[in-house]
Design an enzyme around this catalytic site. Sequence first.
Site, PDB file in Angstrom:
ATOM      1  N   ASP A  82       2.795  47.352 -11.877  1.00  0.00           N
ATOM      2  CA  ASP A  82       4.230  47.576 -11.961  1.00  0.00           C
ATOM      3  C   ASP A  82       4.534  49.006 -12.388  1.00  0.00           C
ATOM      4  OD1 ASP A  82       6.469  46.001 -11.369  1.00  0.00           O
ATOM      5  OD2 ASP A  82       7.125  46.189 -13.420  1.00  0.00           O
TER       6      ASP A  82
ATOM      7  N   LEU B  12      12.563  48.254  -9.899  1.00  0.00           N
ATOM      8  CA  LEU B  12      12.536  47.082  -9.038  1.00  0.00           C
ATOM      9  C   LEU B  12      11.061  46.713  -8.934  1.00  0.00           C
ATOM     10  CD1 LEU B  12      14.942  47.872  -6.065  1.00  0.00           C
ATOM     11  CD2 LEU B  12      14.806  45.684  -7.248  1.00  0.00           C
ATOM     12  N   SER B  13      10.680  45.646  -9.612  1.00  0.00           N
ATOM     13  CA  SER B  13       9.267  45.295  -9.683  1.00  0.00           C
ATOM     14  C   SER B  13       8.694  45.074  -8.293  1.00  0.00           C
ATOM     15  CB  SER B  13       9.077  44.030 -10.521  1.00  0.00           C
ATOM     16  OG  SER B  13       9.456  44.245 -11.857  1.00  0.00           O
ATOM     17  N   CYS B  14       7.395  45.315  -8.164  1.00  0.00           N
ATOM     18  CA  CYS B  14       6.768  45.137  -6.862  1.00  0.00           C
ATOM     19  C   CYS B  14       6.943  43.693  -6.403  1.00  0.00           C
ATOM     20  CB  CYS B  14       5.304  45.542  -6.897  1.00  0.00           C
ATOM     21  SG  CYS B  14       4.267  44.686  -8.062  1.00  0.00           S
TER      22      CYS B  14
ATOM     23  N   ARG C 152      16.495  43.458  -1.082  1.00  0.00           N
ATOM     24  CA  ARG C 152      16.028  44.237  -2.223  1.00  0.00           C
ATOM     25  C   ARG C 152      16.825  45.535  -2.375  1.00  0.00           C
ATOM     26  NH1 ARG C 152      11.030  44.764  -5.125  1.00  0.00           N
ATOM     27  NH2 ARG C 152      10.222  46.894  -5.254  1.00  0.00           N
TER      28      ARG C 152
END
Length: 406
Positions: free
Chosen positions: A5, A108-110, A55
């Site tokens: 992350d 924005l987390s993977c 996203r």
Amino acid sequence: MPFHDEPNAPNEPAGSDGPADLGERRAALDAAIGRQALWPDRSPWIREAVRDVPRHAFAPERLWWWDGHAYVPVDRGSEARRWAEQVYAGPGDPAVTQVIDGQATSSLSCAAVVVDMLDSLKSEPGQRVLELGTGSGWNAALLARRSGPGLVTSVETDPGLAAQARTRLDAIGVGVTVEIGDGDAGWPAGGPYDRVICTYAVDAIPWAWVEQTRPGGRIVAPWGRLGHVALTVAEDGASATGWVQGLATFMPSRGTSPPPAWQQVRGTGPPPEAERLTVRDPGLGPLRTDPHLLFALRVALPDVHLTLSETNDGDGSDGDTPAVRLHDTARTSWATLHPSPDGDATAVARQFGPRRLADEALAAWDEWTAEGAPELYDFGMTVTPHDQYVWARHPATGPWPPPRRG
């Protein structure tokens, strides 16, 4: 298996900037997750939610790209293509959304980690969910697609991030309540909850989370900045127990002081008068790359930080050989391990300070091997009001590492 992350290496987009085809990029990310078999069969709703909740709708106009030395801004208005590539870089790539004093503080987390943690949560329609760490709001939106409107409460400590996330969530009408507060305290006013999920790393699971979860409810949280656990609250509410679910690196909670850098510890350590010795070692490869061993070391040596170096930078290594660096949080001791220049099955250790950190790490490695080298997924955690510990294979075995034999 490991996803990060935080960016670890530069990944500069190729070609000149131009209009971003977000539809193509969304489809490419969906397909990449599929090729890596990361869409969970038991939770088909997650893939549907990711397709329905774009996203990029939760990404700010400015993102940040790691160029190998520092974070540099990528603005949507002037670099639309690069901006889109940051948002949809790949299954294991986050999009950094906030940088403070040179440090990434929100992202924005993977996608792969988001998917894995939502699968671990095992949420069902109609369940009340508490999210800790709203960030951009994307994860909260995905949770709401599963639970339903009005059933997800998200807590964010940064008022600016909370306001931005609330605006984005309201715009798509998913019915998430965003509150400003300390995530470690949970949000008792909205409880009890059927599910609790945390999006930042903690070194200890706050008991408040267990208290605010119904008996039989589930808590998913990153632990120790290395992996995430899924805990089930006991029927009497007096404990929570569960297994490690995956390996990832997460940002710590806001306000948490970062661990000292290796250079900082080395710079405040004793003069270079320590011993230089050769230690028995089957090779440093596993110590650098084996996630199961690295997790076991994290459990056995919670106050020791291990980092990797690819070149000789004056730390006492012989030649440009990969090195393992260790230092303690107290900034009193540090050590390095290098492959022997002779190419045999030994490693050269340099150790400074009152602790012999290389010796401690190698002893913990030996203990892990002697216990049958349990894998990451063999570990679990038990949390009570007064204690919590990591165990291996079964809760009844007690804290890891087990008592020394003999």
